[in-house]
Design an enzyme around this catalytic site. Structure first.
Site, mmCIF file in Angstrom:
data_model
loop_
_atom_site.group_PDB
_atom_site.id
_atom_site.type_symbol
_atom_site.label_atom_id
_atom_site.label_comp_id
_atom_site.label_asym_id
_atom_site.label_seq_id
_atom_site.Cartn_x
_atom_site.Cartn_y
_atom_site.Cartn_z
ATOM 1 N N LYS A 114 0.854 -1.185 0.000
ATOM 2 C CA LYS A 114 0.000 0.000 0.000
ATOM 3 C C LYS A 114 0.888 1.232 0.000
ATOM 4 O O LYS A 114 2.068 1.163 0.378
ATOM 5 C CB LYS A 114 -0.898 0.023 1.251
ATOM 6 C CG LYS A 114 -2.206 0.758 1.048
ATOM 7 C CD LYS A 114 -3.175 -0.085 0.237
ATOM 8 C CE LYS A 114 -4.573 0.505 0.270
ATOM 9 N NZ LYS A 114 -5.570 -0.411 -0.321
ATOM 10 N N GLY A 115 0.312 2.345 -0.381
ATOM 11 C CA GLY A 115 1.097 3.568 -0.372
ATOM 12 C C GLY A 115 0.285 4.750 -0.821
ATOM 13 O O GLY A 115 -0.946 4.699 -0.878
#
Length: 429
Positions: A114-115
């Protein structure tokens, strides 16, 4: 202002605490191998990048972006990129872990990541967002890739964002490499290699899980009242499919406020209104504004939190009247909130099951790009329903066999699949 920032900080730290408590609870029940537990309890890689972008007025702003890769034992890292002021390393860690459990539960050959960028996208023009996105992609470099880490849309990002990432990434490759990199991102526009049905996959999955739950409990969705927090892609599609099933939308909450009409809100009319008002529901003429603090306590049958994490907590869970919480967002219910809900007899369809239609749809897109195939919409939706039904039935079976709630059952299934992979492969060296 300071109080608000501190509250947001506590929420993000709370998300990481929640996912670890959920993981540890399920691990204790199954007696997870201690060595595997150490590996799964921490992320593999964490990338923080600071990059400058020239604004429309000629001034330069420096942005901070994140990409956390939690685990890839089952396949390439997979997970969204969000553009939101709350994005930081703790939030990315929590969300990346949830992605690992989500892909494992769904039986996909993918891991979790994720980011995103710590940004309020409403403050920037379309051309500025394009430059920000392209510069972020360049900063990530070879830390993403079609067989390494495959980003997708998330909060405040969309198909256009993915198209910019795709084009930027492919531009860094030699001409003979470009055709083999189409699947570096998913959630692309159909004309740029995207898949039919990907736009509605998450919301359709939320609807399907509610329908599966209702069928399992002998409940009809006809005339059942439901409320939705967040009216973006997930909230809209879930509402649309539920309305087609005969359910009645009575309240919607987003960042602009809460609108309510006990006689029912037309999903399409609300969407049209939001489209003309910066994607906000405030001011919708066929509903009245109410205090947002009252939202979760409204008299309804189905509650769909489809916005951000830690929305249902120990502070407001006791007032919830819904029969079921369908988690369209990631981590919308904290551990204390869920304890209260379960004690009240409220069912919770956990995020790693309920909103997994998105990553399943992304997997289908990735597979089509990889194999040079194009699937029709009805084929995609049929495959998605089949995959979700298998996951739902598996969760219900484990919940019954072990006498646990749905979230714990989902975590058990996900963790055991990862444990099996590590047992069979061993630990290098």
């Amino acid at each position: 202002m300071i109080a608000k920032e501190e509250k947001e900080k506590q929420k993000k730290q709370g998300m990481l605490d929640n996912v670890m408590r959920q993981f540890n609870h399920a691990s204790d029940i199954i007696g997870l191998n201690q060595n595997v537990r150490k590996i799964l309890g921490i992320t593999n890689n964490e990338l923080v990048v600071h990059f400058p972008v020239k604004m429309d007025n000629g001034e330069v702003e420096v942005f901070t972006g994140y990409r956390v890769q939690h685990n890839n034992a089952l396949g390439p890292y997979k997970g969204g990129l969000r553009y939101h002021p709350t994005v930081d390393i703790d939030a990315a860690r929590a969300l990346a872990m949830w992605m690992t459990w989500k892909t494992s539960l769904a039986g996909l050959p993918l891991g979790g990541a994720k980011g995103g960028i710590q940004i309020d996208p409403s403050r920037y023009s379309a051309s500025e967002l394009e430059r920000i996105t392209r510069r972020f992609t360049f900063a990530l470099g070879d830390n993403i890739g079609p067989e390494l880490d495959i980003p997708a849309p998330d909060v405040n990002t969309n198909a256009q964002t993915m198209a910019w990432i795709l084009d930027t990434y492919m531009s860094t490759k030699s001409p003979n490499e470009r055709s083999s990199n189409l699947h570096v991102v998913t959630g692309k526009p159909v004309g740029a290699g995207g898949s039919e049905g990907r736009d509605r996959a998450t919301g359709y999955g939320v609807y399907l899980c509610i329908k599966f739950w209702a069928d399992h409990n002998g409940i009809s969705l006809e005339n059942r009242k439901f409320i939705v927090q967040g009216f973006g892609n997930v909230g809209y599609w879930a509402s649309r499919f539920l309305e087609e099933e005969g359910a009645v939308l009575i309240a919607v909450q987003d960042a602009s406020g809460t609108v309510y009409n006990d006689r029912g809100i037309s999903v399409e009319k609300l969407r049209a209104h939001a489209g003309e008002h910066d994607n906000m529901v405030q001011g919708f003429g066929d509903a009245e504004p109410i205090d947002s603090e009252l939202f979760f306590g409204l008299d309804c049958d189905i509650c769909i939190p489809a916005a951000l994490g830690n929305q249902i907590t120990g502070n407001n869970a006791s007032g919830i009247k819904a029969l079921v919480i369908a988690e369209g967002a990631n981590g919308p219910t904290d551990v204390e909130g869920e304890r209260i809900l379960l004690e009240k007899g409220v069912a919770v369809i956990p995020d790693i099951l309920c909103n997994s239609g998105g990553v399943i749809g992304s997997y289908f897109e990735w597979l089509q790009n990889r194999n040079g195939e194009i699937w029709q919409l009805d084929e995609v939706m049929a495959k998605l329903e089949k995959k979700l039904k298998e996951s739902f039935d598996r969760v219900m079976r484990v919940a019954s066999e072990r006498n646990v709630d749905m979230r714990t059952a989902a975590f058990i299934i996900a963790i055991e699949r990862l444990e099996q992979a590590y047992r069979q492969r061993g630990i290098f060296p």
